[in-house]
Design a protein around this motif. Structure first.
Motif, PDB file in Angstrom:
ATOM      1  N   PRO A  34      20.576 -14.646  -3.165  1.00  0.00           N
ATOM      2  CA  PRO A  34      19.380 -13.826  -3.379  1.00  0.00           C
ATOM      3  C   PRO A  34      19.294 -12.663  -2.391  1.00  0.00           C
ATOM      4  O   PRO A  34      18.814 -11.581  -2.736  1.00  0.00           O
ATOM      5  CB  PRO A  34      18.226 -14.813  -3.173  1.00  0.00           C
ATOM      6  N   GLN A  35      19.764 -12.873  -1.158  1.00  0.00           N
ATOM      7  CA  GLN A  35      19.741 -11.808  -0.169  1.00  0.00           C
ATOM      8  C   GLN A  35      20.746 -10.714  -0.529  1.00  0.00           C
ATOM      9  O   GLN A  35      20.449  -9.517  -0.418  1.00  0.00           O
ATOM     10  CB  GLN A  35      20.042 -12.389   1.213  1.00  0.00           C
ATOM     11  N   VAL A  36      21.912 -11.126  -0.996  1.00  0.00           N
ATOM     12  CA  VAL A  36      22.927 -10.160  -1.432  1.00  0.00           C
ATOM     13  C   VAL A  36      22.403  -9.346  -2.612  1.00  0.00           C
ATOM     14  O   VAL A  36      22.558  -8.118  -2.664  1.00  0.00           O
ATOM     15  CB  VAL A  36      24.231 -10.884  -1.809  1.00  0.00           C
ATOM     16  N   ALA A  37      21.749 -10.031  -3.559  1.00  0.00           N
ATOM     17  CA  ALA A  37      21.208  -9.338  -4.733  1.00  0.00           C
ATOM     18  C   ALA A  37      20.127  -8.342  -4.330  1.00  0.00           C
ATOM     19  O   ALA A  37      20.059  -7.230  -4.870  1.00  0.00           O
ATOM     20  CB  ALA A  37      20.652 -10.361  -5.730  1.00  0.00           C
ATOM     21  N   GLY A  38      19.277  -8.735  -3.378  1.00  0.00           N
ATOM     22  CA  GLY A  38      18.222  -7.830  -2.922  1.00  0.00           C
ATOM     23  C   GLY A  38      18.776  -6.586  -2.252  1.00  0.00           C
ATOM     24  O   GLY A  38      18.292  -5.475  -2.470  1.00  0.00           O
ATOM     25  N   LEU A  39      19.816  -6.765  -1.447  1.00  0.00           N
ATOM     26  CA  LEU A  39      20.445  -5.618  -0.793  1.00  0.00           C
ATOM     27  C   LEU A  39      21.121  -4.706  -1.813  1.00  0.00           C
ATOM     28  O   LEU A  39      21.057  -3.474  -1.717  1.00  0.00           O
ATOM     29  CB  LEU A  39      21.464  -6.100   0.234  1.00  0.00           C
ATOM     30  N   LYS A  40      21.770  -5.311  -2.778  1.00  0.00           N
ATOM     31  CA  LYS A  40      22.472  -4.524  -3.796  1.00  0.00           C
ATOM     32  C   LYS A  40      21.503  -3.690  -4.617  1.00  0.00           C
ATOM     33  O   LYS A  40      21.796  -2.539  -4.990  1.00  0.00           O
ATOM     34  CB  LYS A  40      23.272  -5.458  -4.704  1.00  0.00           C
ATOM     35  N   LYS A  41      20.332  -4.243  -4.888  1.00  0.00           N
ATOM     36  CA  LYS A  41      19.311  -3.527  -5.653  1.00  0.00           C
ATOM     37  C   LYS A  41      18.765  -2.337  -4.880  1.00  0.00           C
ATOM     38  O   LYS A  41      18.396  -1.300  -5.461  1.00  0.00           O
ATOM     39  CB  LYS A  41      18.172  -4.493  -6.011  1.00  0.00           C
ATOM     40  N   GLY A  42      18.714  -2.471  -3.567  1.00  0.00           N
ATOM     41  CA  GLY A  42      18.139  -1.422  -2.719  1.00  0.00           C
ATOM     42  C   GLY A  42      16.808  -1.869  -2.159  1.00  0.00           C
ATOM     43  O   GLY A  42      15.939  -2.322  -2.902  1.00  0.00           O
ATOM     44  N   VAL A  43      16.643  -1.790  -0.836  1.00  0.00           N
ATOM     45  CA  VAL A  43      15.422  -2.255  -0.191  1.00  0.00           C
ATOM     46  C   VAL A  43      15.087  -1.317   0.967  1.00  0.00           C
ATOM     47  O   VAL A  43      15.975  -0.766   1.618  1.00  0.00           O
ATOM     48  CB  VAL A  43      15.600  -3.712   0.294  1.00  0.00           C
ATOM     49  N   ASP A  44      13.786  -1.122   1.189  1.00  0.00           N
ATOM     50  CA  ASP A  44      13.354  -0.234   2.272  1.00  0.00           C
ATOM     51  C   ASP A  44      13.456  -0.909   3.636  1.00  0.00           C
ATOM     52  O   ASP A  44      13.981  -0.335   4.584  1.00  0.00           O
ATOM     53  CB  ASP A  44      11.899   0.212   2.033  1.00  0.00           C
ATOM     54  N   GLU A  72       0.832  -1.208   0.000  1.00  0.00           N
ATOM     55  CA  GLU A  72       0.000   0.000   0.000  1.00  0.00           C
ATOM     56  C   GLU A  72       0.867   1.258   0.000  1.00  0.00           C
ATOM     57  O   GLU A  72       0.529   2.256  -0.649  1.00  0.00           O
ATOM     58  CB  GLU A  72      -0.923  -0.013   1.217  1.00  0.00           C
ATOM     59  N   ALA A  73       1.996   1.201   0.710  1.00  0.00           N
ATOM     60  CA  ALA A  73       2.869   2.374   0.820  1.00  0.00           C
ATOM     61  C   ALA A  73       3.975   2.387  -0.238  1.00  0.00           C
ATOM     62  O   ALA A  73       4.779   3.330  -0.260  1.00  0.00           O
ATOM     63  CB  ALA A  73       3.495   2.412   2.218  1.00  0.00           C
ATOM     64  N   GLY A  74       4.036   1.365  -1.077  1.00  0.00           N
ATOM     65  CA  GLY A  74       5.058   1.315  -2.119  1.00  0.00           C
ATOM     66  C   GLY A  74       6.450   1.042  -1.581  1.00  0.00           C
ATOM     67  O   GLY A  74       7.445   1.530  -2.131  1.00  0.00           O
ATOM     68  N   LEU A  75       6.544   0.257  -0.497  1.00  0.00           N
ATOM     69  CA  LEU A  75       7.828  -0.041   0.120  1.00  0.00           C
ATOM     70  C   LEU A  75       8.272  -1.463  -0.214  1.00  0.00           C
ATOM     71  O   LEU A  75       7.451  -2.377  -0.310  1.00  0.00           O
ATOM     72  CB  LEU A  75       7.731   0.108   1.644  1.00  0.00           C
ATOM     73  N   SER A  76       9.576  -1.654  -0.350  1.00  0.00           N
ATOM     74  CA  SER A  76      10.125  -2.978  -0.652  1.00  0.00           C
ATOM     75  C   SER A  76      10.620  -3.647   0.634  1.00  0.00           C
ATOM     76  O   SER A  76      11.005  -2.971   1.592  1.00  0.00           O
ATOM     77  CB  SER A  76      11.277  -2.861  -1.653  1.00  0.00           C
ATOM     78  N   THR A  77      10.603  -4.977   0.651  1.00  0.00           N
ATOM     79  CA  THR A  77      11.010  -5.739   1.828  1.00  0.00           C
ATOM     80  C   THR A  77      11.958  -6.861   1.426  1.00  0.00           C
ATOM     81  O   THR A  77      11.964  -7.307   0.282  1.00  0.00           O
ATOM     82  CB  THR A  77       9.792  -6.354   2.543  1.00  0.00           C
TER      83      THR A  77
END
Length: 490
Positions: free
Chosen positions: A116-126, A100-105
């Protein structure tokens, strides 16, 4: 009072309302005004009191209001929890609000590959929801930088202390900005928690929504005084009644052995403990959530944070070593206003320990001497027709045709290459009767014999939801079981 009156933005209140959540729990009503205002909060409430939304709502509301972008390797918020299951469940509760708020997790924990966790952090996450061990590993490798964290949340802080996570938690929180908001939630507040509070929270507001030793009003507590050789037969009697059951053992070996024995006697059961791989833990929890397995046999890894609707019965097959563990284990039932029953099995050599345990927990249980699996108290505590499935729970075979490993009745997921098979009974066994009704008011079949469950319901009968308290005592007991036992020793 509703969520809007506490200051929750209307769009987030609407998300909760769509899920049927309209009335704040006491811990939510107490903490939300302060946490939404940006204050540091120390909140104490028992398991099942609604702590998750108490910290997720202000987190999402404040991140949405600040409108800062997510940056590579620099999350904007951090939630830490002690177990992988709790991390996963926090994220499930968070996702509708974050969308609803447009935030990534992103979830971060061990037992799975880190790429996959490293890739998610590298991409940028809220928002990162993490277990401390894997998070600290990724920070050490340079994959995660906490210098941009606006809000840090510590859930189940007392369990963090019990598991020895506090040194890692302190090192992690030292890397977050001192001016950031910090929310700490715990079921109990003791000296270990005081260390965190004094070091990391600034002028915190403390809210205690209930007594640390208060059992849920709708939770009834019973002690069954049994002979050691009767343990498995009594457990089969209880778990073959309608509804979901969680059984706790003291050791990983005990959980595995008991799940195997229950399956071999026709109770669809899965195990949950630290020797399982993450895939096995996820698979077993999904089977329990869906009703394909009616019984979960677990060590204390599941005592915190595991939320499954309509768990009507919690059984301490091995009494826990201390009263806090008793309260947290018992908190798997009687959640969100539902009723629940807690049973502790006690042998002759455990009488003093159980008496001390319940006294410290503030519990006054009803104690009954049980001499056989057909005792009437078992039908009273777990009402309804007893039904069994030949072979118990048959775990699905994964792609490639190999049998499903690391679930009950399969091989252990514990670390080494020596993967022994357990005797969980024949897979895919057909029921000798079909369409067996398991309504809560139904008695047993003629002669007190147990009838097999229909496989068409995935191990759960039609109408086999949460147990109802009987209007009158049910039938006088059930057929006897072989007096086998399991080892809960290390």
């Amino acid at each position: 009072m509703n969520f809007a009156e506490l200051g929750v933005p209307s769009n987030l209140s609407a998300v909760l309302e769509a899920q049927g959540i309209t009335i704040p729990t006491p811990i939510q009503a107490a903490t939300l005004p302060d946490s939404l205002a940006g204050r540091d909060v120390l909140g104490r409430g028992r398991t099942g009191s609604g702590k998750t939304y108490a910290f997720l709502l202000p987190l999402v509301a404040r991140l949405d209001a600040s409108k800062m972008p997510a940056m590579p390797r620099k999350p904007r918020a951090l939630i830490m929890a002690p177990t992988r299951e709790l991390v996963t469940q926090i994220r499930e509760a968070l996702l509708p609000l974050a969308k609803e708020a447009g935030l990534s997790t992103l979830t971060v924990f061990g037992g799975v590959g880190q790429n996959p966790q490293v890739a998610g952090l590298k991409k940028g996450v809220d928002i990162v929801i993490a277990c401390p061990g894997r998070l600290e590993d990724l920070m050490g490798q340079g994959h995660c930088d906490l210098s941009a964290v606006e809000t840090t949340i510590l859930d189940e802080a007392d369990h963090m202390a019990d598991l020895g996570f506090l040194p890692g938690v302190r090192r992690i929180m030292d890397k977050t900005p001192q001016q950031g908001q910090r929310l700490l939630f715990s079921a109990t507040l003791d000296k270990a928690i005081d260390v965190l509070v004094k070091r990391f929270l600034h002028n915190p507001v403390t809210h205690e929504a209930d007594s640390a030793q208060s059992p849920v009003a709708k939770m009834s507590h019973h002690v069954l005084h049994i002979g050691r050789e009767q343990k498995v037969s009594v457990l089969v009697d209880l778990t073959s009644a309608p509804g979901r059951t969680v059984i706790f053992t003291r050791t990983k070996h005990g959980a595995k052995a008991l799940a195997r024995q229950l399956n071999s006697k026709g109770v669809p059961a899965v195990e949950l403990h630290g020797n399982l791989s993450q895939n096995a833990r996820t698979r077993n929890m999904e089977a329990f959530h869906s009703g394909k397995a009616s019984t979960l046999v677990a060590t204390d890894v599941a005592a915190r944070g595991i939320h499954v609707d309509d768990v009507a019965l919690v059984v301490h097959a091995d009494p826990p070593s201390e009263h806090k563990a008793y309260l947290h284990r018992s908190g798997r039932t009687a959640r969100a206003g539902a009723e629940g029953t807690v049973i502790t099995l006690m042998t002759d050599d455990q009488v003093r320990d159980v008496r001390d345990l319940t006294r410290l927990a503030g519990i006054k249980p009803t104690t009954t001497k049980v001499t056989s699996a057909g005792h009437p108290i078992l039908t009273e505590l777990a009402p309804g027709a007893r039904t069994l499935v030949p072979g118990g729970y048959a775990a699905p075979a994964p792609a490639g045709g190999r049998s499903s490993g690391e679930s009950s009745g399969a091989r252990s997921g514990g670390g080494g290459r020596n993967r022994s098979r357990t005797g969980g009974g024949a897979r895919g066994a057909k029921s000798t009767t079909s369409g067996q009704s398991r309504g809560g008011s139904g008695g047993q079949s003629a002669g007190g014999q147990r009838t097999p469950k229909s496989p068409a319901t995935g191990g759960r009968p039609a109408g086999g939801g949460a147990r109802r308290r009987p209007a009158a005592a049910g039938s006088a007991g059930s057929g006897s079981h072989s007096a086998s036992s399991f080892s809960g020793r290390r």
